[in-house]
Design a protein around this motif. Structure first.
Motif, short mmCIF file in Angstrom:
data_model
loop_
_atom_site.label_atom_id
_atom_site.label_comp_id
_atom_site.label_asym_id
_atom_site.label_seq_id
_atom_site.Cartn_x
_atom_site.Cartn_y
_atom_site.Cartn_z
N ALA A 1 0.81 -1.23 0.00
CA ALA A 1 0.00 0.00 0.00
C ALA A 1 0.85 1.28 0.00
O ALA A 1 0.30 2.39 0.06
CB ALA A 1 -0.92 0.00 1.22
N MET A 2 2.17 1.13 -0.09
CA MET A 2 3.06 2.30 -0.08
C MET A 2 2.67 3.32 -1.15
O MET A 2 2.42 2.94 -2.30
CB MET A 2 4.51 1.86 -0.33
N GLY A 3 2.61 4.58 -0.76
CA GLY A 3 2.39 5.65 -1.72
C GLY A 3 1.04 5.66 -2.39
O GLY A 3 0.90 6.15 -3.52
N THR A 4 0.01 5.15 -1.70
CA THR A 4 -1.32 5.07 -2.33
C THR A 4 -2.36 6.02 -1.74
O THR A 4 -3.46 6.14 -2.29
CB THR A 4 -1.89 3.64 -2.22
N MET A 5 -2.04 6.69 -0.63
CA MET A 5 -3.08 7.47 0.07
C MET A 5 -2.84 8.97 -0.04
O MET A 5 -1.72 9.46 0.12
CB MET A 5 -3.16 7.04 1.53
N ASP A 6 -3.92 9.71 -0.26
CA ASP A 6 -3.85 11.17 -0.33
C ASP A 6 -3.77 11.78 1.07
O ASP A 6 -3.21 12.86 1.26
CB ASP A 6 -5.08 11.72 -1.05
N GLY A 7 -4.36 11.10 2.02
CA GLY A 7 -4.34 11.61 3.38
C GLY A 7 -4.67 10.50 4.36
O GLY A 7 -5.25 9.47 3.99
N ILE A 8 -4.28 10.72 5.61
CA ILE A 8 -4.57 9.75 6.67
C ILE A 8 -5.05 10.51 7.90
O ILE A 8 -4.43 11.50 8.32
CB ILE A 8 -3.32 8.93 7.04
N LEU A 9 -6.16 10.07 8.48
CA LEU A 9 -6.60 10.56 9.79
C LEU A 9 -6.11 9.56 10.83
O LEU A 9 -6.53 8.40 10.83
CB LEU A 9 -8.13 10.65 9.86
N ASP A 10 -5.21 10.00 11.70
CA ASP A 10 -4.67 9.13 12.74
C ASP A 10 -5.39 9.43 14.05
O ASP A 10 -5.16 10.47 14.67
CB ASP A 10 -3.16 9.37 12.87
N THR A 11 -6.27 8.52 14.45
CA THR A 11 -7.12 8.77 15.63
C THR A 11 -6.59 8.12 16.90
O THR A 11 -7.23 8.20 17.94
CB THR A 11 -8.55 8.23 15.37
N VAL A 12 -5.43 7.49 16.82
CA VAL A 12 -4.92 6.70 17.95
C VAL A 12 -4.39 7.62 19.05
O VAL A 12 -3.61 8.53 18.79
CB VAL A 12 -3.82 5.72 17.48
N ALA A 13 -4.81 7.36 20.29
CA ALA A 13 -4.43 8.22 21.41
C ALA A 13 -3.27 7.64 22.22
O ALA A 13 -2.90 8.20 23.25
CB ALA A 13 -5.64 8.45 22.32
N ALA A 14 -2.71 6.53 21.78
CA ALA A 14 -1.57 5.91 22.47
C ALA A 14 -0.32 6.05 21.61
O ALA A 14 -0.41 6.30 20.40
CB ALA A 14 -1.86 4.43 22.73
N HIS B 1 2.54 5.30 19.21
CA HIS B 1 2.60 4.34 18.10
C HIS B 1 3.54 4.88 17.03
O HIS B 1 3.77 6.09 16.95
CB HIS B 1 1.20 4.09 17.53
N PRO B 2 4.09 4.00 16.19
CA PRO B 2 5.02 4.47 15.15
C PRO B 2 4.30 5.19 14.01
O PRO B 2 3.25 4.73 13.54
CB PRO B 2 5.67 3.17 14.64
N VAL B 3 4.85 6.33 13.58
CA VAL B 3 4.24 7.07 12.47
C VAL B 3 4.99 6.87 11.15
O VAL B 3 4.44 7.17 10.09
CB VAL B 3 4.12 8.58 12.78
N LEU B 4 6.22 6.37 11.20
CA LEU B 4 6.98 6.16 9.97
C LEU B 4 6.24 5.29 8.94
O LEU B 4 6.17 5.65 7.77
CB LEU B 4 8.36 5.57 10.29
N PRO B 5 5.65 4.16 9.36
CA PRO B 5 4.92 3.35 8.38
C PRO B 5 3.76 4.12 7.75
O PRO B 5 3.45 3.91 6.57
CB PRO B 5 4.40 2.16 9.20
N LEU B 6 3.13 5.00 8.53
CA LEU B 6 1.99 5.77 8.01
C LEU B 6 2.46 6.79 6.97
O LEU B 6 1.82 6.97 5.93
CB LEU B 6 1.27 6.48 9.15
N ILE B 7 3.60 7.42 7.24
CA ILE B 7 4.16 8.39 6.28
C ILE B 7 4.46 7.68 4.95
O ILE B 7 4.24 8.23 3.87
CB ILE B 7 5.42 9.05 6.86
N GLY B 8 4.91 6.42 5.05
CA GLY B 8 5.21 5.65 3.85
C GLY B 8 3.98 5.36 2.99
O GLY B 8 4.09 5.17 1.77
N LEU B 9 2.81 5.32 3.61
CA LEU B 9 1.58 5.03 2.86
C LEU B 9 1.12 6.22 2.03
O LEU B 9 0.31 6.06 1.11
CB LEU B 9 0.46 4.65 3.84
#
Length: 361
Positions: free
Chosen positions: A244-257, A259-267
């Motif tokens: 799924a790398m490089g497939t998303m225009d945006g991500i809403l990160d709702t997690v309150a604990a 967690h790693p953000v590097l994998p999300l940036i990659g998406l």
């Protein structure tokens, strides 16, 4: 001679409060101000339990004030209006979210983003203009300036509408502001809890493709079949992340604990936006090079202004969007907090205040 709090605030109110960082709630008698010229008095019918209530009860963010009556997802019936109130009449169904005051004169307030006013007043655990503490919706009555009250559309089920006043606006506002509201875009939603599940519903109603990103495989069926997500990605699975790398225009990160953000940036695609919505107490590890290599953005967003909150709830009514809730009695609230800490709720607890809050408790 200075007036006593009871004279300043003559309205006797009953609720449940925490008195220390144990966060345990118990019956509590207090008072609210009389209805002023611009005020609306509500009989509280329902109040949602937000994850931030749990953070605040235990002072995890470091600015809690006790005694604390939590609750900022409030729906009720108007029982009194001030002489200069224009938007509400007796019997109207109305809601109060995370804000009960702001300066009303700064640039942010002038631009209808009172939620970013430096003098904004939270619905609970804050100080009001008159120097008295604010108390939230785990109580039977609230008095609020009409500017900070929203109309609840007639066709909305009240209990399931309550969480929209925090969880709803918290996800709707960034979708709109960051331009993630155009049909054909691809948006990820991290975490399928109170925020995440309404984020999926709003994104789908806006016409975007939605992928739920979760650590829990068990939520896949629910995400796709019940909430309408287009796809589901396990964030701990390297193969799924790679695909799924490089497939998303945006991500809403709702997690309150934490967690790693590097994998999300990659998406994210080039120019993609990672929007942080969860109140993570500790700093996250944010690598810079992955941002540079794709002109990617990491941003934050917190609730929304009053104009947009009204727009959100009207949009929700039009598209039949409500929260998925478990309605509980007031005296179950401490058990609910324990379950919320373990993410054991689909997806929002809502207290039936009108039927279960008993002043003789």
């Amino acid at each position: 001679m200075e007036k006593s709090p009871e004279e300043v605030h003559p309205v006797k109110v009953f609720g449940w409060a925490a008195t220390d960082t144990s966060g345990t709630l118990s019956p509590f008698k207090f008072s609210r101000r009389a209805t002023g010229d611009k005020d609306v008095k509500l009989k509280i019918l329902y109040c949602g339990i937000c994850h931030s209530d749990l953070h605040q009860l235990k002072n995890e963010w470091g600015f809690s004030k006790y005694p604390m009556v939590p609750g900022h997802e409030i729906v009720g019936e108007v029982t009194e209006v001030g002489s200069k109130v224009e938007k509400f009449k007796l019997g109207d169904k109305a809601g109060v979210g995370c804000l009960v005051g702001s300066c009303r004169s700064c640039e942010n307030c002038s631009n209808n983003i009172e939620n970013y006013c430096s003098k904004g007043i939270a619905t609970y655990s804050a100080m009001y203009h008159d120097g008295t503490p604010t108390y939230g919706g785990y109580s039977d009555i609230i008095v609020v300036d009409e500017h900070f009250v929203v109309r609840v559309p007639e066709n909305m089920p009240l209990a399931a509408a309550a969480p929209l006043l925090c969880a709803g606006i918290t996800t709707y506002s960034p979708l709109r502001y960051f331009g993630l509201d155009k049909p054909g875009l691809h948006v990820g939603v991290v975490g399928l809890g109170g925020l995440g599940h309404v984020g999926v519903k709003f994104a789908k109603a806006l016409g975007v493709k939605v992928t739920v990103i979760s650590t829990s495989q068990s939520k896949q069926k629910e995400a796709i079949e019940r909430l309408g997500a287009d796809s589901f990605l396990i964030s701990s699975d390297p193969d799924q992340l790679q695909a799924a790398m490089g497939t998303m225009d945006g991500i809403l990160d709702t997690v309150a604990a934490t967690h790693p953000v590097l994998p999300l940036i990659g998406l994210l695609k080039t120019n993609g936006k990672l929007i942080m919505l969860g109140g993570v107490a500790k700093p996250l590890d944010l690598p810079v090079f992955p941002l540079l290599m794709g002109r990617k953005l990491v941003a934050g967003s917190g609730i929304g202004g009053m104009k947009e909150t009204q727009e959100m709830i009207d949009f929700a009514a039009k598209h039949n969007i409500t929260a998925d809730i478990e309605v509980i009695p007031m005296d179950y609230v401490n058990t609910a907090m324990e379950r919320l800490a373990k993410a054991d709720v689909k997806y929002r607890f809502v207290i039936d205040v009108a039927k279960t809050l008993k002043p003789n408790e």
